[in-house]
Write a protein that holds these residues in place. Structure first.
Motif, PDB file in Angstrom:
ATOM      1  N   SER A 232       0.179  -2.366  -6.084  1.00 54.88           N
ATOM      2  CA  SER A 232      -0.442  -1.052  -6.219  1.00 54.88           C
ATOM      3  C   SER A 232      -0.932  -0.552  -4.864  1.00 54.88           C
ATOM      4  O   SER A 232      -1.284  -1.331  -3.973  1.00 54.88           O
ATOM      5  CB  SER A 232      -1.590  -1.101  -7.225  1.00 54.88           C
ATOM      6  N   THR A 233      -0.951   0.757  -4.710  1.00 53.79           N
ATOM      7  CA  THR A 233      -1.261   1.369  -3.424  1.00 53.79           C
ATOM      8  C   THR A 233      -2.696   1.886  -3.377  1.00 53.79           C
ATOM      9  O   THR A 233      -3.388   1.955  -4.388  1.00 53.79           O
ATOM     10  CB  THR A 233      -0.299   2.532  -3.134  1.00 53.79           C
ATOM     11  N   THR A 234      -3.112   2.247  -2.158  1.00 51.82           N
ATOM     12  CA  THR A 234      -4.423   2.851  -1.853  1.00 51.82           C
ATOM     13  C   THR A 234      -5.601   2.006  -2.328  1.00 51.82           C
ATOM     14  O   THR A 234      -6.659   2.537  -2.650  1.00 51.82           O
ATOM     15  CB  THR A 234      -4.528   4.285  -2.406  1.00 51.82           C
ATOM     16  N   ALA A 235      -5.415   0.698  -2.388  1.00 55.21           N
ATOM     17  CA  ALA A 235      -6.510  -0.223  -2.719  1.00 55.21           C
ATOM     18  C   ALA A 235      -6.263  -1.533  -1.984  1.00 55.21           C
ATOM     19  O   ALA A 235      -5.111  -1.929  -1.757  1.00 55.21           O
ATOM     20  CB  ALA A 235      -6.585  -0.469  -4.224  1.00 55.21           C
ATOM     21  N   TRP A 236      -7.331  -2.207  -1.604  1.00 53.97           N
ATOM     22  CA  TRP A 236      -7.195  -3.489  -0.926  1.00 53.97           C
ATOM     23  C   TRP A 236      -6.789  -4.583  -1.912  1.00 53.97           C
ATOM     24  O   TRP A 236      -7.325  -4.657  -3.018  1.00 53.97           O
ATOM     25  CB  TRP A 236      -8.511  -3.887  -0.260  1.00 53.97           C
TER      26      TRP A 236
END
Length: 223
Positions: free
Chosen positions: A103-107
Motif C-alpha cells: 500500500s502507498t502513502t504510508a510507512w
C-alpha cells in the motif's frame, strides 16, 4: 555506507521520517548502491522502512542485488498485481509471492530473511512484523549470486523505473533474524541503532556518499 547516484534529497518533516532525523526522498531520478561485500552471505536478512508513493509505475525496486539480468535478487513493491521477492541465478526465477501490492502513502517495515535448510533455502517476507509469505523451496543462496551491483531503488533491467517514495533505516544482517528480532528492529528508531550480536549492518540513513553525475565528485551527508 551507501553511494547515492543523483542529487540527494532528504525529508526532515516528522511524518516523513521513521528513524533518526531524516529519510531519503526518492523521486524516480536517483538510486543508491551498497558495497558488494554487504551481500555475500549464505544467509542474511534485509530490513527497511518504506513509504511508497502513489501513482508510480510497476516493477520499481526497493532493492535489486545482482550482476545483471541473469543473476539477481530483488524486491518490488508492485509488479502490477503484488509485492514479490525474486531470486535468479542463471536458471528459472524463484519467486516469493505476497498476493497483494504494498500500500502507498504510508510507512511500512519490510524484512526478507533468507536461511539455508539442508538442500533448500527458506525465504520469509515480513510486512510490519507479520510473516506474509514464506517458502522452503528456494535453492539459491545470496552467496551463489555473489552480487557486484547492490542497488537500492534501481532495477537490473534498464526498462524498469526507479523507485518513487521514501526509504529509511536500510539494514543488512549476515544471518536470518527471528520474528522477535525483526519486531525489535521496528521499535529501534533512534538516531543510533542498537546492536544485534554477530551482525553486519548497513544503514542507509547515515553516511551516504552522494555522487553527482555532472562532475563525479562525492560528498558525504551524515545524519
Amino acid at each position: 555506507n551507501a553511494s547515492l547516484f543523483g542529487t540527494a534529497s532528504y525529508s526532515s518533516v516528522s511524518a516523513m521520517i521513521k528513524s533518526g532525523t531524516k529519510s531519503l526522498n526518492m523521486k524516480g531520478d536517483i538510486y543508491a548502491m551498497l558495497p558488494y561485500a554487504a551481500t555475500h552471505h549464505d544467509e542474511m536478512t534485509i530490513t527497511t522502512w518504506v513509504r511508497h508513493s502513489s501513482g508510480g509505475s510497476n516493477w520499481q525496486r526497493i532493492f535489486d542485488f545482482g550482476n545483471g539480468t541473469n543473476q539477481y535478487m530483488f524486491l518490488t513493491p508492485n509488479n502490477g498485481s503484488e509485492m514479490r521477492f525474486v531470486m535468479k541465478n542463471g536458471g528459472e526465477e524463484e519467486i516469493l509471492s505476497t498476493g497483494k501490492k504494498l500500500s502507498t502513502t504510508a510507512w511500512h517495515h519490510i524484512a526478507i530473511a533468507i536461511k539455508p535448510m539442508g538442500n533448500n533455502v527458506q525465504a520469509t517476507l515480513y510486512l510490519d512484523g507479520e510473516n506474509v509469505a514464506q517458502s522452503d523451496k528456494f535453492t539459491i543462496k545470496p552467496s551463489d549470486i555473489a552480487p557486484s551491483l547492490c542497488y537500492i531503488g534501481r532495477s537490473m533491467f534498464r526498462g524498469d523505473p526507479l523507485f518513487e517514495g521514501r526509504i529509511d533505516d536500510f539494514r543488512i544482517y549476515n544471518h536470518a533474524l527471528s520474528a522477535d528480532e525483526i519486531a525489535s528492529i521496528m521499535t529501534d528508531i533512534g538516531e543510533v541503532s542498537n546492536d544485534i550480536s554477530n551482525s553486519y549492518e548497513e544503514t542507509l540513513s547515515t553516511d551516504i556518499q552522494a555522487i553527482h553525475p555532472d562532475n563525479g565528485q562525492q560528498t558525504t551527508d551524515n545524519d
